[in-house]
Structure formats: structure tokens, C-alpha cells
Write a protein that holds these residues in place. Structure first.
Motif, PDB file in Angstrom:
ATOM      1  N   LEU B  84       0.825  -1.213   0.000  1.00  0.00           N
ATOM      2  CA  LEU B  84       0.000   0.000   0.000  1.00  0.00           C
ATOM      3  C   LEU B  84       0.855   1.258   0.000  1.00  0.00           C
ATOM      4  O   LEU B  84       0.546   2.247  -0.673  1.00  0.00           O
ATOM      5  CB  LEU B  84      -0.945   0.000   1.198  1.00  0.00           C
ATOM      6  N   GLY B  85       1.951   1.224   0.734  1.00  0.00           N
ATOM      7  CA  GLY B  85       2.821   2.383   0.854  1.00  0.00           C
ATOM      8  C   GLY B  85       3.601   2.716  -0.393  1.00  0.00           C
ATOM      9  O   GLY B  85       4.281   3.749  -0.454  1.00  0.00           O
ATOM     10  N   ASP B  86       3.514   1.876  -1.404  1.00  0.00           N
ATOM     11  CA  ASP B  86       4.207   2.152  -2.663  1.00  0.00           C
ATOM     12  C   ASP B  86       3.426   3.108  -3.553  1.00  0.00           C
ATOM     13  O   ASP B  86       3.934   3.532  -4.603  1.00  0.00           O
ATOM     14  CB  ASP B  86       4.463   0.851  -3.429  1.00  0.00           C
ATOM     15  N   SER B  87       2.211   3.431  -3.155  1.00  0.00           N
ATOM     16  CA  SER B  87       1.409   4.360  -3.943  1.00  0.00           C
ATOM     17  C   SER B  87       2.123   5.705  -4.015  1.00  0.00           C
ATOM     18  O   SER B  87       2.396   6.324  -2.974  1.00  0.00           O
ATOM     19  CB  SER B  87       0.023   4.538  -3.321  1.00  0.00           C
ATOM     20  N   ALA B  88       2.426   6.143  -5.223  1.00  0.00           N
ATOM     21  CA  ALA B  88       3.209   7.356  -5.431  1.00  0.00           C
ATOM     22  C   ALA B  88       3.326   7.585  -6.938  1.00  0.00           C
ATOM     23  O   ALA B  88       2.801   6.817  -7.739  1.00  0.00           O
ATOM     24  CB  ALA B  88       4.607   7.216  -4.816  1.00  0.00           C
ATOM     25  N   VAL B  89       4.032   8.642  -7.291  1.00  0.00           N
ATOM     26  CA  VAL B  89       4.378   8.880  -8.691  1.00  0.00           C
ATOM     27  C   VAL B  89       5.834   8.487  -8.896  1.00  0.00           C
ATOM     28  O   VAL B  89       6.711   8.889  -8.124  1.00  0.00           O
ATOM     29  CB  VAL B  89       4.172  10.352  -9.080  1.00  0.00           C
ATOM     30  N   TYR B  90       6.070   7.703  -9.926  1.00  0.00           N
ATOM     31  CA  TYR B  90       7.428   7.252 -10.244  1.00  0.00           C
ATOM     32  C   TYR B  90       7.890   8.025 -11.479  1.00  0.00           C
ATOM     33  O   TYR B  90       7.299   7.926 -12.552  1.00  0.00           O
ATOM     34  CB  TYR B  90       7.457   5.746 -10.464  1.00  0.00           C
ATOM     35  N   LEU B  91       8.941   8.794 -11.288  1.00  0.00           N
ATOM     36  CA  LEU B  91       9.453   9.680 -12.332  1.00  0.00           C
ATOM     37  C   LEU B  91      10.747   9.129 -12.904  1.00  0.00           C
ATOM     38  O   LEU B  91      11.625   8.677 -12.165  1.00  0.00           O
ATOM     39  CB  LEU B  91       9.729  11.069 -11.762  1.00  0.00           C
ATOM     40  N   CYS B  92      10.855   9.205 -14.205  1.00  0.00           N
ATOM     41  CA  CYS B  92      12.093   8.865 -14.887  1.00  0.00           C
ATOM     42  C   CYS B  92      12.681  10.160 -15.454  1.00  0.00           C
ATOM     43  O   CYS B  92      11.940  11.054 -15.888  1.00  0.00           O
ATOM     44  CB  CYS B  92      11.829   7.873 -16.003  1.00  0.00           C
ATOM     45  N   ALA B  93      13.986  10.272 -15.415  1.00  0.00           N
ATOM     46  CA  ALA B  93      14.662  11.447 -15.953  1.00  0.00           C
ATOM     47  C   ALA B  93      15.937  11.015 -16.648  1.00  0.00           C
ATOM     48  O   ALA B  93      16.490   9.944 -16.354  1.00  0.00           O
ATOM     49  CB  ALA B  93      14.983  12.450 -14.851  1.00  0.00           C
TER      50      ALA B  93
END
Lengths: 116, 115
Positions: B84-93
Motif C-alpha cells: 500500500l505504501g508504494d502508492s506514489a508517482v514514479y518519475l524517470c529522468a
């Protein structure tokens, strides 16, 4: 270790007034400093950076930032705010002491709200 | 010139399921980053690649997270199993390289919701 502090969660400015978004940093050596802006549901967009040279750097959309080594600050500024400047702003730093081997460290962000 | 492309844009999964994110960096950029951005927070570095080599993965939770950048171009970030705690935005750059001091260019991110 490198770190960035953005002391204000939110900054409110009336349209047409000057704006300042504050940023202070901590590094072991000399820093590379960056400002990014994030609009809702969008990725981060680069605004400007300080690498070396003049302490006042100019960037996109009329923004500028002043590097102050003695105060370890890199505040973002604009002479006249627009409603469209309303967004989330991030300051970031990279420490050069390790040859710039570290990734960017970001602050928590500052919500800039420009009121018509 | 195309920017950094990420897919999918949104992903909803049940906890304990696996999930994968894909990133295509700007052509010619040797350095690729994966960042995690929680709501109301700044991005936090998960892993950095120089070409195909992971040179900084100290913040990657290796018990459940893995990443690869085969051939030094595209990259995949995987979570197995998701919590559940992995809910987030994953950004690549991506950026041309660390030494030049150039800025990193970000993709639009993948918003993960774990239910």
C-alpha cells in the motif's frame, strides 16, 4: 551529504507583484543548483541553473535566481508575477565534491499561488 | 525532439501484485534516473544509471524493487510484491552525463495506486 530546504510550503502573491521563493542548501563542496516547476499531473520542467560565474542567473518564463554562497541560498525571483505562474516549485542541488557523482537532491517544494 | 517517455501514465493494482514501469530516455542521454515522488513531497532518487551500469542504487528497496537498463537505453522499474505504501508517482529522468552539469529532463511520471 547534500540537502535542500524550502522553508515555505506556500507563497501567495498578487498578480503583477514581485515574487520570491526561498531555497537554502547544504553541500560539502561547491554546488550545482537548479529550479524546476511542476504543473498538476505533469512532470518537472527545468527553469534555470547555477553552475559557475555570475551569481544572478536568468531562466525560462522571466524567472531568475540569485546564488549567495555566504548564505548558502538560491532564491527564485520574478519581477512581476502572472496567474499562470501558479504551480509547485522545486529547488535541487548536486554536490560537486564527489565529482558530481551524486544525483539531484530536491527540496520538498513550494506551492506558488498568484492571485488575480 | 522527443522528451522522456514513460508508460503507463496510471496504474492501479491490488497489494501483493507485481507492477512494472517503462522509461525511454532522450536519445543520446547516457544518464538515467528513477525518482519516487510522494504526494506533497519532492522527488527522491531511487537509482541512477550511467549507460547500462547502476552507479547509485543505495536508496532502492532491494527486497521488492528492481531495475534494469539493458543496452543502456530503455529502462524498467519493477515492484514485486507491491505494498500500500508504494502508492506514489514514479518519475524517470535523463541527462547527457553527470560531468557536464546539465539539467535532468523528466518524463510525466507513472502514478501508481495500490489498493
Amino acid at each position: 551529504a547534500q540537502s535542500v530546504a524550502q522553508p515555505e510550503d506556500q507563497v501567495n502573491v498578487a498578480e503583477g507583484n514581485p515574487l520570491t521563493v526561498k531555497c537554502t542548501y547544504s553541500v560539502s563542496g561547491n554546488p550545482y543548483l537548479f529550479w524546476y516547476v511542476q504543473y498538476p499531473n505533469r512532470g518537472l520542467q527545468f527553469l534555470l541553473k547555477y553552475i559557475t560565474g555570475d551569481n544572478l542567473v536568468k531562466g525560462s518564463y522571466g524567472f531568475e535566481a540569485e546564488f549567495n554562497k555566504s548564505q548558502t541560498s538560491f532564491h527564485l525571483k520574478k519581477p512581476s508575477a502572472l496567474v499562470s505562474d501558479s504551480a509547485l516549485y522545486f529547488c535541487a542541488v548536486r554536490d560537486l565534491s564527489g565529482g558530481g557523482a551524486d544525483g539531484l537532491t530536491f527540496g520538498k517544494g513550494t506551492h506558488l499561488i498568484i492571485q488575480p | 525532439e522527443a522528451g522522456v517517455v514513460q508508460s503507463p501514465r496510471y496504474k492501479i493494482i491490488e497489494k501483493k501484485q507485481p507492477v512494472a514501469f517503462w522509461c525511454n530516455p532522450i536519445s543520446g542521454h547516457n544518464t538515467l534516473y528513477w525518482y519516487l515522488q510522494n504526494l506533497g513531497q519532492g522527488p527522491e532518487l531511487l537509482i541512477r544509471y550511467e549507460n547500462e551500469e547502476a552507479v547509485d542504487d543505495s536508496q532502492l528497496p532491494k527486497d521488492r524493487f528492481s531495475a534494469e537498463r539493458l543496452k543502456g537505453v530503455d529502462s524498467t522499474l519493477k515492484i514485486q510484491p507491491a505494498e500500500l505504501g508504494d502508492s506514489a508517482v514514479y518519475l524517470c529522468a535523463s541527462s547527457p552525463g553527470q560531468e557536464s552539469g546539465t539539467e535532468a529532463f523528466f518524463g510525466q511520471g507513472t502514478r501508481l495506486t495500490v489498493v
